[in-house]
Design a protein around this motif. Structure first.
Motif, mmCIF file in Angstrom:
data_model
loop_
_atom_site.group_PDB
_atom_site.id
_atom_site.type_symbol
_atom_site.label_atom_id
_atom_site.label_comp_id
_atom_site.label_asym_id
_atom_site.label_seq_id
_atom_site.Cartn_x
_atom_site.Cartn_y
_atom_site.Cartn_z
ATOM 1 N N TYR A 167 0.961 -1.232 -0.156
ATOM 2 C CA TYR A 167 0.007 -0.030 0.015
ATOM 3 C C TYR A 167 0.936 1.282 -0.117
ATOM 4 O O TYR A 167 1.963 1.308 0.639
ATOM 5 C CB TYR A 167 -0.979 0.139 1.236
ATOM 6 N N HIS A 184 -11.854 -12.752 14.641
ATOM 7 C CA HIS A 184 -10.862 -12.743 16.002
ATOM 8 C C HIS A 184 -11.572 -13.855 17.135
ATOM 9 O O HIS A 184 -11.136 -13.844 18.271
ATOM 10 C CB HIS A 184 -11.131 -11.081 16.758
ATOM 11 N N SER A 205 -4.738 -7.894 15.048
ATOM 12 C CA SER A 205 -5.082 -6.480 14.268
ATOM 13 C C SER A 205 -3.746 -6.133 13.286
ATOM 14 O O SER A 205 -2.894 -5.859 13.844
ATOM 15 C CB SER A 205 -5.696 -5.499 14.968
ATOM 16 N N GLY A 206 -4.062 -5.992 12.096
ATOM 17 C CA GLY A 206 -2.983 -5.270 11.188
ATOM 18 C C GLY A 206 -1.975 -6.545 10.434
ATOM 19 O O GLY A 206 -1.120 -6.123 9.800
ATOM 20 N N SER A 207 -2.687 -7.705 10.872
ATOM 21 C CA SER A 207 -1.612 -8.834 10.399
ATOM 22 C C SER A 207 -1.743 -9.130 8.782
ATOM 23 O O SER A 207 -1.218 -9.915 8.280
ATOM 24 C CB SER A 207 -1.829 -10.021 11.215
ATOM 25 N N GLY A 208 -2.889 -8.595 8.223
ATOM 26 C CA GLY A 208 -3.007 -8.617 6.956
ATOM 27 C C GLY A 208 -4.333 -9.776 6.404
ATOM 28 O O GLY A 208 -4.398 -10.008 5.416
ATOM 29 N N LYS A 209 -4.870 -9.876 7.375
ATOM 30 C CA LYS A 209 -6.249 -10.840 7.288
ATOM 31 C C LYS A 209 -7.478 -10.399 6.163
ATOM 32 O O LYS A 209 -7.532 -10.852 5.235
ATOM 33 C CB LYS A 209 -7.210 -11.196 8.389
ATOM 34 N N SER A 210 -7.912 -9.176 6.456
ATOM 35 C CA SER A 210 -8.973 -8.462 5.210
ATOM 36 C C SER A 210 -8.021 -8.302 4.063
ATOM 37 O O SER A 210 -8.697 -8.491 3.091
ATOM 38 C CB SER A 210 -9.190 -7.240 5.919
ATOM 39 N N THR A 211 -6.497 -7.877 4.100
ATOM 40 C CA THR A 211 -6.076 -7.674 2.620
ATOM 41 C C THR A 211 -6.107 -9.055 1.964
ATOM 42 O O THR A 211 -6.375 -9.136 0.723
ATOM 43 C CB THR A 211 -4.498 -7.051 3.118
HETATM 44 N N1 LIG Z 1 -5.642 1.040 2.026
HETATM 45 C C1 LIG Z 1 -4.759 1.117 3.021
HETATM 46 N N2 LIG Z 1 -3.491 1.818 2.910
HETATM 47 C C2 LIG Z 1 -2.509 1.786 3.651
HETATM 48 N N3 LIG Z 1 -2.297 0.749 4.415
HETATM 49 C C3 LIG Z 1 -3.267 -0.198 4.454
HETATM 50 C C4 LIG Z 1 -4.372 -0.058 3.647
HETATM 51 N N4 LIG Z 1 -5.505 -1.013 3.868
HETATM 52 C C5 LIG Z 1 -4.659 -1.922 5.099
HETATM 53 N N5 LIG Z 1 -3.462 -1.275 5.296
HETATM 54 C C6 LIG Z 1 -2.558 -1.655 6.277
HETATM 55 O O1 LIG Z 1 -2.090 -3.058 5.936
HETATM 56 C C7 LIG Z 1 -2.070 -3.778 7.259
HETATM 57 C C8 LIG Z 1 -3.128 -4.994 7.198
HETATM 58 O O2 LIG Z 1 -4.290 -4.632 7.182
HETATM 59 P P1 LIG Z 1 -5.523 -5.372 7.052
HETATM 60 O O3 LIG Z 1 -6.755 -4.622 6.896
HETATM 61 O O4 LIG Z 1 -5.241 -6.537 6.393
HETATM 62 O O5 LIG Z 1 -5.514 -6.101 8.604
HETATM 63 P P2 LIG Z 1 -6.355 -7.032 9.375
HETATM 64 O O6 LIG Z 1 -5.252 -8.124 9.827
HETATM 65 O O7 LIG Z 1 -7.534 -7.390 8.665
HETATM 66 O O8 LIG Z 1 -6.811 -6.353 10.811
HETATM 67 P P3 LIG Z 1 -8.312 -6.204 11.747
HETATM 68 O O9 LIG Z 1 -8.080 -7.348 12.292
HETATM 69 O O10 LIG Z 1 -7.686 -5.087 12.427
HETATM 70 O O11 LIG Z 1 -9.269 -5.955 10.830
HETATM 71 C C9 LIG Z 1 -2.236 -2.880 8.364
HETATM 72 O O12 LIG Z 1 -1.018 -2.272 8.926
HETATM 73 C C10 LIG Z 1 -2.870 -1.803 7.665
HETATM 74 O O13 LIG Z 1 -2.776 -0.305 8.266
#
Ligand SMILES: Nc1ncnc2c1ncn2[C@@H]1O[C@H](COP(=O)(O)OP(=O)(O)OP(=O)(O)O)[C@@H](O)[C@H]1O
Ligand SMILES: [Mg+2]
Length: 232
Positions: free
Chosen positions: A15, A204, A44-50
């Motif tokens: 990103y 979670h 949180s932030g580990s990249g799951k949603s990504t």
């Molecule tokens: N559009 C974006 N621009 C910049 N950074 C991003 C963007 N989307 C996600 N990130 C970063 O990428 C990392 C992974 O985000 P992601 O949403 O995949 O985490 P997650 O594991 O789903 O967290 P959560 O449990 O909080 O939902 C985080 O550090 C987040 O800040």
């Protein structure tokens, strides 16, 4: 479960640009098997949603590839791509809000509208799906008038309307009280078992993760390890 429905090879997602660049996924290679239930867990932030967004073809990887049912997705044209996504996947994402101005039935049948299905057929299938989720009497209600659990059931109905091969659910029970959350979980696992739908759930909730056949544990944009087996 013999063939993978989804495969990723060296998936990287970055990103931002230059100094603000952030690598959210650092090379993920994994398979999701047909008809299995998989939980994606991690801090949180580990990249799951990504990862979920890339698997669901809602966003493109910076590097690496995604193979859907043996087909390299990067080779698809834009129309083929969105058609395949609309036909193959159902989404139960918290951020995929229902349109408050529309009725429950209109919200639920939106994927069919996108697919060009006639209104009569849309409404028939919409009512059938709402009945399965015990939501038929709310069909004509505006989406805003629903309770949290009813909204989530409407989202599940919308996810199911196209008879998907894969359902993606990102924190499907996150906003719900325990009892309502359990009802939603039961619906998802029942669909998985009865209709052989592949279920990919970001959560979670340890109990929900334990009900899945496999868990991918993520840390800092990588799959740290995998666990198998349903914990009773
Ligand atoms: N559009 C974006 N621009 C910049 N950074 C991003 C963007 N989307 C996600 N990130 C970063 O990428 C990392 C992974 O985000 P992601 O949403 O995949 O985490 P997650 O594991 O789903 O967290 P959560 O449990 O909080 O939902 C985080 O550090 C987040 O800040
Ligand atoms: Mg997330």
């Amino acid at each position: 479960m013999a063939s993978p429905v989804l495969e990723t090879h060296g998936l990287v997602k970055t990103y931002g640009h230059a100094e603000s660049e952030f690598q959210a996924l650092k090379g993920i290679t994994t398979q999701i098997w047909n008809a299995e239930s998989v939980a994606v867990v991690g801090k949180s932030g580990s990249g799951k949603s990504t990862l979920m967004h890339l698997l669901a073809l809602l966003d493109a990887p910076t590097q690496g590839s995604i193979v859907l049912s043996g087909q390299m997705t990067s080779q698809l044209g834009a129309r083929e791509f969105s058609q395949l996504r609309n036909e193959t996947f159902g989404f139960v994402f918290q951020q995929f809000f229902l349109n408050p101005q529309q009725t429950v039935l209109e919200n639920v049948t939106l994927p069919l509208k996108i697919a060009g299905v006639s209104k009569a057929e849309r409404n028939r299938r919409g009512m059938e799906t709402l009945e399965q989720l015990d939501m038929a009497e709310k069909a004509k209600n505006k989406a805003t008038t629903l309770s949290g659990g009813q909204k989530q059931r409407a989202c599940i109905a919308r996810a199911l309307i196209n008879d998907p091969t894969v359902i993606f659910a990102d924190e499907p029970t996150g906003n719900l009280d325990t009892a309502t959350g359990e009802i939603v979980e039961d619906i998802l696992f029942d669909l998985h078992a009865r209709r052989m739908i592949t279920l990919i759930v970001v959560t979670h909730d340890e109990d929900l993760a334990a009900k899945c056949q496999r868990r991918l544990i993520m840390q800092d944009g990588q799959i740290l390890r995998e666990e198998r087996g349903v914990t009773p």
